[in-house]
Design a protein around this motif. Structure first.
Motif, PDB file in Angstrom:
ATOM      1  N   UNK A 127       0.988  -1.242   0.144  1.00 46.24           N
ATOM      2  CA  UNK A 127      -0.161   0.014  -0.030  1.00 46.24           C
ATOM      3  C   UNK A 127       0.915   1.420   0.045  1.00 46.24           C
ATOM      4  N   UNK A 128       2.170   1.053  -0.400  1.00 43.24           N
ATOM      5  CA  UNK A 128       3.113   2.234  -0.524  1.00 43.24           C
ATOM      6  C   UNK A 128       3.050   2.969  -1.810  1.00 43.24           C
ATOM      7  N   UNK A 129       3.179   4.239  -1.711  1.00 48.90           N
ATOM      8  CA  UNK A 129       3.479   4.987  -2.998  1.00 48.90           C
ATOM      9  C   UNK A 129       4.947   5.291  -3.259  1.00 48.90           C
ATOM     10  N   UNK A 130       5.493   4.991  -4.225  1.00 49.71           N
ATOM     11  CA  UNK A 130       7.155   5.052  -4.208  1.00 49.71           C
ATOM     12  C   UNK A 130       7.509   6.844  -4.215  1.00 49.71           C
ATOM     13  N   UNK A 131       8.434   7.059  -3.891  1.00 46.36           N
ATOM     14  CA  UNK A 131       8.891   8.565  -3.901  1.00 46.36           C
ATOM     15  C   UNK A 131       8.796   9.110  -5.507  1.00 46.36           C
ATOM     16  N   UNK A 132       8.736  10.350  -5.361  1.00 46.19           N
ATOM     17  CA  UNK A 132       8.365  10.896  -6.833  1.00 46.19           C
ATOM     18  C   UNK A 132       9.886  10.791  -7.739  1.00 46.19           C
ATOM     19  N   UNK A 133      10.844  10.867  -7.095  1.00 46.50           N
ATOM     20  CA  UNK A 133      12.195  10.788  -7.808  1.00 46.50           C
ATOM     21  C   UNK A 133      12.636   9.340  -8.223  1.00 46.50           C
ATOM     22  N   UNK A 134      11.929   8.423  -8.076  1.00 47.06           N
ATOM     23  CA  UNK A 134      11.940   6.983  -8.138  1.00 47.06           C
ATOM     24  C   UNK A 134      11.552   6.408  -9.550  1.00 47.06           C
ATOM     25  N   UNK A 135      12.240   5.748 -10.279  1.00 45.11           N
ATOM     26  CA  UNK A 135      11.725   5.421 -11.672  1.00 45.11           C
ATOM     27  C   UNK A 135      10.877   4.056 -11.255  1.00 45.11           C
ATOM     28  N   UNK A 195      12.788   9.150   2.624  1.00 44.06           N
ATOM     29  CA  UNK A 195      12.007   9.701   1.208  1.00 44.06           C
ATOM     30  C   UNK A 195      10.480   8.856   1.297  1.00 44.06           C
ATOM     31  N   UNK A 196      10.688   7.562   1.436  1.00 39.56           N
ATOM     32  CA  UNK A 196       9.392   6.799   1.526  1.00 39.56           C
ATOM     33  C   UNK A 196       8.300   7.068   2.648  1.00 39.56           C
ATOM     34  N   UNK A 197       9.219   7.379   3.646  1.00 44.91           N
ATOM     35  CA  UNK A 197       8.094   7.771   4.786  1.00 44.91           C
ATOM     36  C   UNK A 197       7.469   9.227   4.374  1.00 44.91           C
ATOM     37  N   UNK A 198       8.265  10.107   4.360  1.00 42.32           N
ATOM     38  CA  UNK A 198       7.668  11.299   3.648  1.00 42.32           C
ATOM     39  C   UNK A 198       6.706  11.261   2.839  1.00 42.32           C
ATOM     40  N   UNK A 199       6.729  10.462   1.629  1.00 41.43           N
ATOM     41  CA  UNK A 199       5.750  10.404   0.596  1.00 41.43           C
ATOM     42  C   UNK A 199       4.607   9.756   0.911  1.00 41.43           C
ATOM     43  N   UNK A 200       4.710   8.766   1.931  1.00 39.83           N
ATOM     44  CA  UNK A 200       3.399   8.014   2.412  1.00 39.83           C
ATOM     45  C   UNK A 200       2.851   8.515   3.782  1.00 39.83           C
ATOM     46  N   UNK A 201       3.600   9.713   4.444  1.00 43.82           N
ATOM     47  CA  UNK A 201       3.326  10.427   5.696  1.00 43.82           C
ATOM     48  C   UNK A 201       3.061   9.310   6.520  1.00 43.82           C
ATOM     49  N   UNK A 202       4.390   8.489   6.576  1.00 38.79           N
ATOM     50  CA  UNK A 202       4.562   7.354   7.595  1.00 38.79           C
ATOM     51  C   UNK A 202       5.471   7.926   8.868  1.00 38.79           C
ATOM     52  N   UNK A 203       5.302   7.238  10.028  1.00 39.14           N
ATOM     53  CA  UNK A 203       6.180   7.374  11.074  1.00 39.14           C
ATOM     54  C   UNK A 203       6.388   6.159  11.971  1.00 39.14           C
ATOM     55  N   UNK A 204       7.430   6.248  12.948  1.00 45.00           N
ATOM     56  CA  UNK A 204       7.579   5.189  13.514  1.00 45.00           C
ATOM     57  C   UNK A 204       6.261   4.575  14.199  1.00 45.00           C
ATOM     58  N   UNK A 205       6.444   3.372  14.371  1.00 40.68           N
ATOM     59  CA  UNK A 205       5.164   2.336  14.882  1.00 40.68           C
ATOM     60  C   UNK A 205       4.029   2.328  13.975  1.00 40.68           C
TER      61      UNK A 205
END
Length: 419
Positions: A100-108, A162-172
């Motif tokens: 359910x993750x969205x890849x960072x925008x700068x990734x191919x 970068x992945x956490x920022x793109x998906x608005x994720x944090x620890x736990x």
């Protein structure tokens, strides 16, 4: 005694001339001595690093065995890892999994059109699997900034910042890995900012341990596994290859030994060749320049005529002049040897420490141990190159000065004969 006295007087009398000549000779000796020591020390380091690379073996899956990547028995890997002659090891797996993750925008974004419809529905993320020891090495490196803890427990993971920022994720927080209806909840225990050049991990990959991978292995697409082992010595490699081939889990693997590192030390080898070529040029050109400049120097000296006309015989002239040249070369040689030792140590040390850093970046798995200066020894002809060059310079100077003395003695006699 008179020979020593005249040699000393000659040095004092021609001190300005010798100052210029001595500076030039000192420079040539310093260049030659430094190049010799740099080449010897760098060769010792290069040989040691090449020996370290030769202790590493990599196990790569055959293309027709890709389905075996995650199903291997970890106990088989543990048995090989615990062998007494295995220094360190790494078990690495890679694949792609529905998430359910969205890849960072700068990734191919990878093209999944070759997969069937039921496989390619939804979003996919690369997943990297490593054994616990390898995770510790990767995530505790000083260059990695890890927030949180290591994913050593089952159903835990580490993701990039970068992945956490793109998906608005944090620890736990938890993410879902696996196909629809087979999703596995995996908790984020760490968020890392990776600066490593390790090709086995990308910034959009989910990093998990082998226990977590075993629970979702049926949902991983294109699973691929590699194993790496570093022996305690090159001699142990043959024993390990036999043990590796006997292990059932690795029957579908091809072992790559020394060939894996062919390009790793090529830049160092090219630099070594350049230093050696520079040394050969310095030796040849140095001899020629010494001969030319010393010949010009003694031609300007007038004291040979004066001393001979004052009654100094040819033997005394020759011995005193030889002694002054011997003193000059010995003094300059000792100064050049002392200076070059410190200069070459500094230059080589800086270069080789940087080489170790580059090797670590290119292949972080290998424990690149910096060789100790005192352990590097050589018994080649290079050990005597500096002394041979200084001796050759002295021989040329003695030959030229004695030829000059013979010429000076011959000229007055020719004048008498004419009369």
């Amino acid at each position: 005694m008179i020979i020593i006295r005249h040699a000393w007087l000659n040095l004092k009398r021609n001190r300005f001339s010798y100052l210029k000549l001595g500076s030039f000779i000192f420079l040539l000796l310093l260049i030659v001595f430094s190049l010799v020591q740099i080449y010897q020390l760098a060769t010792g380091y290069f040989t040691d690093y090449r020996e370290q690379a030769a202790t590493v073996v990599k196990g790569v899956q055959d293309l027709n065995q890709t389905g075996q990547a995650i199903s291997l028995k970890k106990t088989d890997y543990e048995k090989l890892k615990d062998l007494p002659y295995v220094k360190r090891s790494q078990l690495n797996g890679q694949g792609i999994i529905s998430s359910n993750l969205v890849p960072p925008k700068n990734q191919t974004i990878t093209n999944y059109s070759s997969f069937s419809t039921d496989q390619t529905s939804g979003s996919y993320s690369p997943v990297t699997m490593r054994d616990n020891d390898s995770l510790k090495v990767l995530l505790t490196a000083k260059k990695e900034k890890l927030q949180g803890t290591l994913p050593l427990e089952k159903d835990t993971c580490v993701i990039s910042r970068a992945l956490a920022k793109e998906n608005k994720l944090k620890l736990k927080d938890t993410i879902l890995l696996g196909n629809k209806g087979q999703e596995q909840k995996v908790k984020i225990v760490g968020i890392a900012e990776f600066s490593t050049t390790d090709q086995l991990f990308s910034s959009d990959s989910v990093l998990i341990n082998w226990e977590t991978a075993a629970a979702i292995q049926q949902n991983i697409i294109q699973p691929d596994t590699t194993v790496m082992f570093q022996m305690t010595s090159k001699k142990a490699l043959k024993r390990f290859v036999k043990d590796f081939k006997k292990t059932k889990s690795f029957e579908g693997y091809t072992l790559i030994t020394q060939n894996w590192s062919q390009g790793l030390l090529q830049s160092a080898k090219d630099t070594l060749d350049l230093v050696f070529n520079g040394l050969i040029v310095a030796l040849i050109l140095g001899i020629v320049l010494i001969a030319v400049f010393y010949q010009l120097n003694i031609k300007r000296r007038q004291d040979f005529y004066t001393l001979y006309l004052m009654g100094l015989d040819r033997k005394t002239l020759s011995l005193s002049s030889s002694l002054e040249n011997l003193i000059l070369i010995l003094g300059l040689g000792l100064m050049a040897a002392f200076t070059s030792q410190r200069l070459s140590g500094w230059l080589t040390g800086e270069w080789l420490i940087q080489l170790q850093k580059n090797l670590t970046e290119q292949e972080p798995f290998v424990d690149w141990v910096l060789p100790h200066f005192e352990q590097i020894s050589s018994t080649s002809w290079l050990d005597y190159t500096g002394m041979i060059f200084a001796g050759a310079c002295l021989f040329i100077m003695l030959l030229l000065v004695n030829l000059r003395i013979a010429q000076i003695i011959r000229e007055p006699l020719q004048e008498v004969a004419k009369r």
